[in-house]
Design a protein around this motif. Structure first.
Motif, PDB file in Angstrom:
ATOM      1  N   ALA A 291       0.786  -1.238   0.000  1.00 49.30           N
ATOM      2  CA  ALA A 291       0.000   0.000   0.000  1.00 49.30           C
ATOM      3  C   ALA A 291       0.818   1.288   0.000  1.00 49.30           C
ATOM      4  N   ASN A 292       2.068   1.231   0.463  1.00 49.55           N
ATOM      5  CA  ASN A 292       2.776   2.493   0.710  1.00 49.55           C
ATOM      6  C   ASN A 292       3.822   2.842  -0.352  1.00 49.55           C
ATOM      7  N   THR A 293       3.997   1.968  -1.362  1.00 41.20           N
ATOM      8  CA  THR A 293       5.166   2.134  -2.242  1.00 41.20           C
ATOM      9  C   THR A 293       4.810   2.559  -3.669  1.00 41.20           C
ATOM     10  N   SER A 294       5.568   3.536  -4.161  1.00 37.33           N
ATOM     11  CA  SER A 294       5.459   3.975  -5.560  1.00 37.33           C
ATOM     12  C   SER A 294       6.860   4.104  -6.101  1.00 37.33           C
ATOM     13  N   MET A 295       7.158   3.370  -7.155  1.00 39.93           N
ATOM     14  CA  MET A 295       8.444   3.587  -7.819  1.00 39.93           C
ATOM     15  C   MET A 295       8.150   3.994  -9.255  1.00 39.93           C
ATOM     16  N   PHE A 296       8.806   5.038  -9.705  1.00 39.20           N
ATOM     17  CA  PHE A 296       8.476   5.564 -11.037  1.00 39.20           C
ATOM     18  C   PHE A 296       9.707   6.163 -11.680  1.00 39.20           C
ATOM     19  N   CYS A 297       9.642   6.323 -13.006  1.00 39.02           N
ATOM     20  CA  CYS A 297      10.769   6.994 -13.643  1.00 39.02           C
ATOM     21  C   CYS A 297      10.283   8.263 -14.321  1.00 39.02           C
ATOM     22  N   VAL A 298      11.127   9.268 -14.271  1.00 37.67           N
ATOM     23  CA  VAL A 298      10.837  10.558 -14.900  1.00 37.67           C
ATOM     24  C   VAL A 298      11.791  10.644 -16.089  1.00 37.67           C
ATOM     25  N   PRO A 299      11.318  10.305 -17.295  1.00 34.38           N
ATOM     26  CA  PRO A 299      12.225  10.199 -18.437  1.00 34.38           C
ATOM     27  C   PRO A 299      13.071  11.454 -18.648  1.00 34.38           C
ATOM     28  N   GLY A 300      14.331  11.209 -18.959  1.00 33.87           N
ATOM     29  CA  GLY A 300      15.228  12.326 -19.278  1.00 33.87           C
ATOM     30  C   GLY A 300      15.920  12.918 -18.065  1.00 33.87           C
ATOM     31  N   LEU A 301      15.502  12.533 -16.854  1.00 33.57           N
ATOM     32  CA  LEU A 301      16.147  13.105 -15.669  1.00 33.57           C
ATOM     33  C   LEU A 301      16.854  12.009 -14.887  1.00 33.57           C
ATOM     34  N   GLU A 302      18.003  12.317 -14.365  1.00 28.49           N
ATOM     35  CA  GLU A 302      18.777  11.372 -13.565  1.00 28.49           C
ATOM     36  C   GLU A 302      18.120  11.256 -12.177  1.00 28.49           C
TER      37      GLU A 302
END
Ligand SMILES: Cc1ncc(COP(=O)(O)O)c(C=O)c1O
Length: 381
Positions: A291-302
């Motif tokens: 319930a508590n976890t979000s992993m995501f990528c923001v393209p183009g940013l390190e």
């Protein structure tokens, strides 16, 4: 409510702030039960009582006998106990493990199999959503497979793994089954009788207990070659004077930190994030994650740069890379899911705690948008 200029801790999967009830209970044990639990006098007996109480509480919580609980210094030691203990106990064998295990399993298997070349291992990759398929996992087992390792919940993505299916299949094939449950604790109810694994590892600090305290729950009748040799504590399974206050703190923390109600906040964060930054990619299907976890990528940013910028604005989050030999390496979990290295390097993990509310979510989204705009401007894109 404004959250400007405040420190906001969003890294609960790394560790949780210790709960005040835990600190109070530990303080009491430190002051009133300071003896060595192996001593025969009154001070030793006082400490032994606290140790026994903690063991009973923990065993009851997991639905096992008190004799199944071995106290350790945390998840890393519990995991190493299983891997090293199994390998030391047999001249040869084969291990099946997921490619997304915590380094305390993955690297322990790699290094010990290198040291004992008659032992070998097979890594099983997850699908693109970070989930291991139970059939694929069992298909990697061979006639000489002695141990199968599958974590219950992945610490980076929060994705819940099919440990019940694998446990049943391992039992049918006579393979010992080990579950790293460090990230499962506090996320949902855990009944080890139903799970029926041979070894299950836990760590107190993921639920508001003290750091440096954990447990390995072993099925009745199974044994492991012992790594810690000495005074024969923990029924000879882990020598060393017990950390009575620590394990008492662990027992106190059980049941106090229930992350399940945070799910609606996490879901709100994800929908607002996608609305504000549509090119963001969130890993793992929401209903298969804790319930508590979000992993995501923001393209183009390190991810690392994002993390540092977030830190400057007061937000503690994690990036999807780990430090290895002084170099930042992209997450082995995201790479195993098939992500290109660049995308794996652009990822960020947010893990919420009970103190968060909608204001946290709005502040977080605003900060991410500001940082993204600033970094884009600086890079001229
Ligand atoms: C899945 C998992 N296993 C093991 C560990 C190691 O636990 P500890 O920090 O208690 O050594 C962690 C800690 O992050 C973890 O997330």
């Amino acid at each position: 409510m404004t959250l400007q200029n405040k420190h906001i801790y969003l890294d609960y999967n790394a560790t949780c702030p210790q709960l005040p009830q835990v600190t109070a209970a530990m303080q009491d044990v430190v002051e009133t039960a300071f003896g060595n639990p192996s001593s025969l006098h009154w001070a030793g007996r006082n400490a032994r009582r606290k140790l026994d109480d903690a063991r009973d509480t923990i065993a009851h919580y997991f639905g096992v006998d008190a004799g199944s609980v071995v106290f350790t210094s945390g998840g890393t030691e519990s995991n190493n106990m299983v891997i090293q203990g199994m390998i030391a106990g047999s001249a040869s064998g084969h291990i099946v493990l997921s490619a997304i295990e915590h380094p305390a399993v993955l690297q322990a298997v790699e290094q010990w199999c290198k040291r004992y070349p008659d032992w070998s291992f097979t890594l099983v990759k997850p699908d693109k959503d970070g989930r291991i398929d139970a059939e694929t996992f069992m298909a990697a087992c061979q006639d000489d497979t002695k141990l199968a390792c599958l974590m219950w919940v992945n610490n980076e993505t929060g994705v819940i793994q099919p440990v019940f299916e694998v446990s049943k299949a391992c039992r049918e094939r006579g393979i010992s089954f080990f579950v790293d449950a460090v990230q499962a604790l506090g996320k949902f109810e855990i009944n080890l009788q139903q799970l029926d694994a041979d070894f299950v590892s836990f760590s107190a600090h993921k639920i508001g207990g003290p750091r440096g305290v954990g447990a390995l729950v072993m099925r009745r009748g199974v044994s492991l070659e012992s790594l810690m040799i000495g005074g024969g504590q923990e029924r000879g399974r882990r020598s060393g004077t017990e950390n009575v206050a620590g394990v008492y703190g662990f027992a106190t923390a059980l049941g106090l930190q229930d992350f399940a109600p945070i799910q609606s906040l996490r879901d709100m964060f994800e929908s607002k994030l996608l609305a504000a930054l549509p090119d963001v990619c969130i890993f793992g299907q929401a209903h298969l994650r804790t319930a508590n976890t979000s992993m995501f990528c923001v393209p183009g940013l390190e991810g690392e740069t994002l993390l540092m910028q977030m830190d400057l604005m007061g937000f503690a989050v994690a990036s999807g890379s780990a430090c290895s030999s002084g170099k930042r390496e992209p997450s082995h979990v995201l790479l195993a899911m098939g992500l290109p290295e660049q995308q794996a390097r652009s990822s960020l993990r947010v893990s919420f705690g009970l103190e968060h509310d909608e204001a946290t979510v709005y502040a977080l989204i605003t900060a991410l948008c500001k940082i993204k705009a600033r970094l884009r401007q600086m890079s001229g894109r």
